[in-house]
Design a protein around this motif. Structure first.
Motif, mmCIF file in Angstrom:
data_model
loop_
_atom_site.group_PDB
_atom_site.id
_atom_site.type_symbol
_atom_site.label_atom_id
_atom_site.label_comp_id
_atom_site.label_asym_id
_atom_site.label_seq_id
_atom_site.Cartn_x
_atom_site.Cartn_y
_atom_site.Cartn_z
ATOM 1 N N GLU B 63 0.810 -1.221 0.000
ATOM 2 C CA GLU B 63 0.000 0.000 0.000
ATOM 3 C C GLU B 63 0.841 1.266 0.000
ATOM 4 O OE1 GLU B 63 -3.053 0.147 2.924
ATOM 5 O OE2 GLU B 63 -3.512 2.226 2.423
ATOM 6 N N ARG B 64 1.970 1.247 0.721
ATOM 7 C CA ARG B 64 2.690 2.523 0.831
ATOM 8 C C ARG B 64 3.407 2.911 -0.448
ATOM 9 N NH1 ARG B 64 6.148 1.144 6.009
ATOM 10 N NH2 ARG B 64 4.319 -0.039 6.515
ATOM 11 N N PHE B 65 3.453 2.000 -1.413
ATOM 12 C CA PHE B 65 4.038 2.366 -2.696
ATOM 13 C C PHE B 65 3.001 2.968 -3.644
ATOM 14 C CE2 PHE B 65 7.152 -0.626 -1.155
ATOM 15 C CZ PHE B 65 8.342 -0.095 -1.590
ATOM 16 N N ARG B 66 1.732 2.956 -3.197
ATOM 17 C CA ARG B 66 0.674 3.414 -4.101
ATOM 18 C C ARG B 66 0.796 4.887 -4.435
ATOM 19 N NH1 ARG B 66 -4.580 0.229 -1.719
ATOM 20 N NH2 ARG B 66 -3.783 -1.835 -2.185
ATOM 21 N N CYS B 67 1.471 5.653 -3.570
ATOM 22 C CA CYS B 67 1.585 7.092 -3.829
ATOM 23 C C CYS B 67 2.347 7.351 -5.125
ATOM 24 C CB CYS B 67 2.289 7.766 -2.669
ATOM 25 S SG CYS B 67 3.820 6.969 -2.211
ATOM 26 N N LEU B 68 3.110 6.363 -5.599
ATOM 27 C CA LEU B 68 3.915 6.585 -6.798
ATOM 28 C C LEU B 68 3.169 6.192 -8.068
ATOM 29 C CD1 LEU B 68 6.951 4.851 -5.188
ATOM 30 C CD2 LEU B 68 6.708 7.288 -5.471
ATOM 31 N N ILE B 69 2.049 5.477 -7.890
ATOM 32 C CA ILE B 69 1.391 4.890 -9.052
ATOM 33 C C ILE B 69 0.661 5.898 -9.951
ATOM 34 C CG2 ILE B 69 -0.503 3.333 -9.692
ATOM 35 C CD1 ILE B 69 0.644 1.413 -7.605
ATOM 36 N N PRO B 70 -0.036 6.898 -9.364
ATOM 37 C CA PRO B 70 -0.784 7.819 -10.222
ATOM 38 C C PRO B 70 -0.010 8.351 -11.415
ATOM 39 C CG PRO B 70 -1.312 8.270 -7.972
ATOM 40 C CD PRO B 70 -0.283 7.188 -7.951
ATOM 41 N N SER B 71 1.279 8.637 -11.253
ATOM 42 C CA SER B 71 2.009 9.218 -12.379
ATOM 43 C C SER B 71 2.161 8.217 -13.525
ATOM 44 C CB SER B 71 3.372 9.723 -11.924
ATOM 45 O OG SER B 71 4.136 8.661 -11.434
ATOM 46 N N TYR B 72 2.080 6.927 -13.230
ATOM 47 C CA TYR B 72 2.140 5.941 -14.314
ATOM 48 C C TYR B 72 0.798 5.767 -14.978
ATOM 49 C CZ TYR B 72 6.567 5.423 -12.395
ATOM 50 O OH TYR B 72 7.801 5.741 -11.959
ATOM 51 N N VAL B 73 -0.258 5.843 -14.152
ATOM 52 C CA VAL B 73 -1.600 5.742 -14.709
ATOM 53 C C VAL B 73 -1.855 6.905 -15.658
ATOM 54 C CG1 VAL B 73 -4.041 5.724 -14.146
ATOM 55 C CG2 VAL B 73 -2.436 4.548 -12.679
ATOM 56 N N ARG B 74 -1.325 8.063 -15.266
ATOM 57 C CA ARG B 74 -1.573 9.284 -16.034
ATOM 58 C C ARG B 74 -1.136 9.129 -17.491
ATOM 59 N NH1 ARG B 74 1.096 13.371 -12.612
ATOM 60 N NH2 ARG B 74 -0.284 12.518 -11.027
ATOM 61 N N ASN B 75 -0.087 8.386 -17.709
ATOM 62 C CA ASN B 75 0.470 8.317 -19.061
ATOM 63 C C ASN B 75 0.214 6.998 -19.773
ATOM 64 O OD1 ASN B 75 1.892 10.901 -19.129
ATOM 65 N ND2 ASN B 75 2.955 10.019 -17.377
ATOM 66 N N SER B 76 -0.618 6.145 -19.221
ATOM 67 C CA SER B 76 -0.773 4.841 -19.870
ATOM 68 C C SER B 76 -2.088 4.760 -20.631
ATOM 69 C CB SER B 76 -0.674 3.722 -18.842
ATOM 70 O OG SER B 76 -1.526 3.986 -17.773
ATOM 71 N N SER B 77 -2.077 3.956 -21.708
ATOM 72 C CA SER B 77 -3.292 3.865 -22.512
ATOM 73 C C SER B 77 -4.169 2.699 -22.074
ATOM 74 C CB SER B 77 -2.952 3.741 -23.991
ATOM 75 O OG SER B 77 -1.804 2.968 -24.170
ATOM 76 N N LEU B 78 -3.617 1.846 -21.224
ATOM 77 C CA LEU B 78 -4.431 0.742 -20.708
ATOM 78 C C LEU B 78 -3.932 0.369 -19.316
ATOM 79 C CD1 LEU B 78 -5.718 -2.207 -22.752
ATOM 80 C CD2 LEU B 78 -4.645 -2.709 -20.590
ATOM 81 N N VAL B 79 -4.887 0.031 -18.450
ATOM 82 C CA VAL B 79 -4.512 -0.349 -17.094
ATOM 83 C C VAL B 79 -4.974 -1.773 -16.833
ATOM 84 C CG1 VAL B 79 -4.935 0.092 -14.660
ATOM 85 C CG2 VAL B 79 -4.610 1.990 -16.213
ATOM 86 N N VAL B 80 -4.092 -2.600 -16.331
ATOM 87 C CA VAL B 80 -4.468 -3.964 -15.974
ATOM 88 C C VAL B 80 -4.499 -4.066 -14.457
ATOM 89 C CG1 VAL B 80 -3.905 -6.391 -16.190
ATOM 90 C CG2 VAL B 80 -3.298 -4.817 -18.015
ATOM 91 N N ILE B 81 -5.681 -4.380 -13.917
ATOM 92 C CA ILE B 81 -5.796 -4.586 -12.472
ATOM 93 C C ILE B 81 -5.836 -6.086 -12.215
ATOM 94 C CG2 ILE B 81 -7.152 -4.171 -10.403
ATOM 95 C CD1 ILE B 81 -8.268 -1.688 -11.748
ATOM 96 N N VAL B 82 -4.849 -6.585 -11.514
ATOM 97 C CA VAL B 82 -4.741 -8.023 -11.280
ATOM 98 C C VAL B 82 -5.193 -8.349 -9.866
ATOM 99 C CG1 VAL B 82 -3.199 -10.008 -11.390
ATOM 100 C CG2 VAL B 82 -2.720 -8.009 -12.786
ATOM 101 N N PHE B 83 -5.936 -9.459 -9.721
ATOM 102 C CA PHE B 83 -6.209 -9.969 -8.378
ATOM 103 C C PHE B 83 -6.000 -11.477 -8.375
ATOM 104 C CE2 PHE B 83 -10.236 -12.180 -8.823
ATOM 105 C CZ PHE B 83 -10.705 -11.689 -10.024
ATOM 106 N N ASP B 84 -5.988 -12.027 -7.150
ATOM 107 C CA ASP B 84 -5.715 -13.445 -6.964
ATOM 108 C C ASP B 84 -7.043 -14.145 -6.690
ATOM 109 O OD1 ASP B 84 -5.022 -15.888 -6.046
ATOM 110 O OD2 ASP B 84 -3.649 -15.185 -4.479
#
Lengths: 458, 206
Positions: B63-84
């Motif tokens: 969870e504490r790494f999530r603060c870095l994720i928005p900047s990658y989402v901002r520039n991507s054309s597709l997002v893959v959300i994986v769950f188990d």
């Protein structure tokens, strides 16, 4: 981690090998040669046995020698003395076992996260395939999360602890060395509070890099255009203290110096990595190529002496300069973190409301189907949930009533901005629509006129 | 050749890195090293006679790494959300990931829900129907994979390629100037060729 391991090969220390065996032999020869000269002094230092309590008490000759590398057979005894962990260990005898005993069977989010990562710490090594060693890793990480629940567990801690255990330190020694690294050597919030200090370190390093090396500006700008920040590459370096990023010999050398002089060596080594790879960085044509090169360049550093020497050939790099950059950048990072915390709060509220909605639906259904008893039960569970939530909030308010006010201010600003943006975007949309309509009408009228003209002509 | 960015997100140890490793190296380790921060890999694939280069961003799940994720989402054309699929909580936190995506991009981005670890059918806690519901509710694409056996992994990336190309074409059409679109529409509706009109006008004048 992109550790492209050559299968089945391990280096002198038992870690997976990132280069050929021949190169490994050469490195070991060099290391032994360098060590012979300093062995007497290190022997003396060992006999002092734990008089050093902090890094500042380490004398200058030791500092100089640590830059040349501590002989490996002495590292097991010297590292704890050098970093001061032996001192704290001696003063807190029995603490480690006590804290584990007191918390047996204790479960928390961090213990769950630790369980997830245990098998994923150096998975290709035989060392952690035995239960005994796995338990050691678990114990140390658990113990730290109990000691300091605010920091708890953070991915990358597992590699640091695992690294020490593999080198042959005992559980307790590893624990106290890890404690000094997290609580004394690194900035306070490196692993907690949204990785605040890691973020500050990364950004100030980028600042430093840009100001020191002008040639790096263009490549970095091209990365920015691609939407990639340099922090992606350097974050791992700083959080794992280069474990898994550099060949083992280099990591050991860096630890020698970190324990003797503090963590600013990380800045030096990172700068040196860029300096060594200058020609290859400038060769890269496309930004994806550049990025993959930057990501892997640390693993290609074979000669530890070259790395350390270039790191110390960088002139006038003082803690003052680093701290200046840090001070410049920290308000921005803190602001963003505050914003995120507000966002998190909002998210939690949203999720709670959704859950409440679900629960209410469930309750309605249950009253229709079941007795009133079941209803009261579900209500009581709800109320207990609310109580626990309130408790959490109370804790928060006690901790930082000042920062809460600031948070509220910022949250208002954010909301205002959002509203403004919404309004602006809606206005723009309306204007666009009106334009389109006007254009359409004009076109229609023109064509009507033309058709009428046609008819007249006919 | 066009480049597209794809961001992989999801809870800790759901198999983000494993899926990517299966796709790129066709290889699987039961325990891959945990990702610290963000990792990057890229590969070209051929979809519908076009070659597409996919840049894959593999993010850390804690969870504490999530603060870095928005900047990658901002520039991507597709997002893959994986769950188990053997872990209910990882499925529940999809909601959180979705919100981070929507907060950054609104509904502007394609989202792919992926349930991983189908090889552990005995331990399944999330049914395919649930995944289907969740995906349909939000208009997402979905698939179940197993990085261990390789089940559906190739298909996942083919689908990713196809949907990205589709979106790209749509975007290109939207960028065309507005007036051209209007006139062409008018012509179709009135069945009149502007050139012929002009000729007739000229003849009328004479």
């Amino acid at each position: 981690m992109n550790y492209q391991v050559k299968l089945g090969l391990f280096d002198y220390y038992g870690f997976p090998l990132a280069y050929s065996k021949k190169q490994e032999k050469q490195i070991q020869k060099l290391a032994k040669k360098a060590n012979k000269n300093s062995e007497k002094i290190w022997n003396k230092f060992e006999k002092k046995n734990g008089k050093v309590s902090t890094i500042t008490e380490v004398d200058k000759t030791i500092k100089k020698l640590s830059r040349k590398g501590i002989p490996h057979q002495h590292r097991l005894t010297i590292w704890p003395i050098l970093c001061g962990s032996k001192y704290t260990h001696d003063q807190n005898r029995g603490y480690y076992k006590r804290i584990l005993k007191e918390h047996t069977g204790h479960l928390s989010p961090s213990t769950q996260q630790i369980e997830h990562d245990l098998a994923r710490t150096f998975p290709m090594m035989d060392f952690f395939k035995s239960k005994e060693n796995m338990d050691k890793l678990r114990n140390v990480l658990y113990a730290y999360s109990f000691r300091n629940p605010e920091i708890g567990y953070c991915q990358s801690m597992n590699f640091i602890v695992g690294f020490f255990l593999i080198l042959g330190f005992t559980e307790e020694e590893t624990f106290w060395m890890f404690v000094t690294i997290v609580e004394v050597i690194l900035p306070k919030k490196t692993y907690s509070d949204e990785l605040q200090d890691t973020q500050i370190d990364q950004l100030s390093f980028e600042y430093l890099l840009r100001s020191r090396y002008k040639w790096i500006r263009n490549p970095l700008d091209s990365l920015d255009e691609m939407g990639v920040k340099l922090t992606v590459i350097t974050q791992q370096w700083f959080m794992c203290l280069f474990i898994c990023c550099l060949p083992t010999e280099c990591v050991l050398r860096i630890f020698d110096i970190v324990f003797a002089e503090g963590y600013k060596i990380l800045f030096r080594v990172s700068l040196a990595l860029f300096k060594i790879n200058k020609a290859q960085i400038l060769k890269c044509n496309s930004s994806p190529d550049l990025f993959t090169h930057l990501k892997n360049m640390s693993l290609d550093v074979i000669d530890p002496d070259k790395l350390i020497n270039t790191a110390f050939s960088i002139r006038f790099l003082t803690t003052k300069e680093i701290n200046k950059h840090r001070e410049k950048i920290s308000p921005n990072v803190k602001n963003e973190i505050n914003k995120r915390q507000i966002y998190k709060k909002q998210m939690r509220k949203k999720l709670k409301q959704r859950q409440k909605g679900f629960d209410e639906k469930y309750n309605k259904n249950s009253t229709n189907e079941k007795d009133s008893n079941s209803n009261s039960n579900s209500n009581s569970t709800l109320s207990s949930k609310n109580n626990s939530d309130q408790g959490n909030e109370n804790k928060l308010s006690k901790k930082d009533s000042k920062s809460k006010n600031e948070l509220e201010k910022i949250s208002q600003e954010v909301e205002n901005e959002n509203e403004k943006e919404k309004i602006q975007s809606s206005q723009k949309y309306q204007e666009k629509e009106e334009k389109l309509r006007k254009n359409n009408q004009e076109d229609l009228e023109k064509k009507k006129i033309e058709i009428e003209k046609e008819k007249e002509n006919i | 050749m066009e480049n597209f960015k794809i961001c992989f997100m999801g809870d800790q140890s759901v198999g983000k890195t494993s899926i990517i490793n299966r796709f790129i190296y066709d290889d699987f380790n039961i325990n891959s090293q945990s990702t610290v921060g963000v990792d990057f890999l890229s590969k070209t694939i051929f979809v519908e006679n076009e070659s597409v280069r996919l840049h894959l961003w593999d993010t850390a799940g804690q969870e504490r790494f999530r603060c870095l994720i928005p900047s990658y989402v901002r520039n991507s054309s597709l997002v893959v959300i994986v769950f188990d699929i053997t872990n209910k909580t990882s499925f529940k936190s999809i909601e959180f990931w979705m919100d981070t995506v929507q907060n950054e991009r609104g509904d502007d981005v394609i989202v792919f829900l992926v349930g991983n670890k189908t090889d552990l059918e005995d331990e399944r806690q999330v049914s395919l129907e649930k995944l289907e519901k969740e995906a349909n509710k939000n208009g997402f694409l979905y698939l179940e994979t197993s990085a261990k056996t390789g089940h559906n992994v190739k298909q996942l990336f083919r689908k990713i390629g196809i949907s990205i190309l589709k979106q790209n074409k749509k975007r290109k059409e939207l960028i065309k100037p507005e007036l051209d679109e209007n006139t062409s529409l008018m012509n179709i509706s009135l069945n009149i060729d502007p050139n012929k009109l002009k000729q007739k006008e000229e003849s009328g004048c004479c």
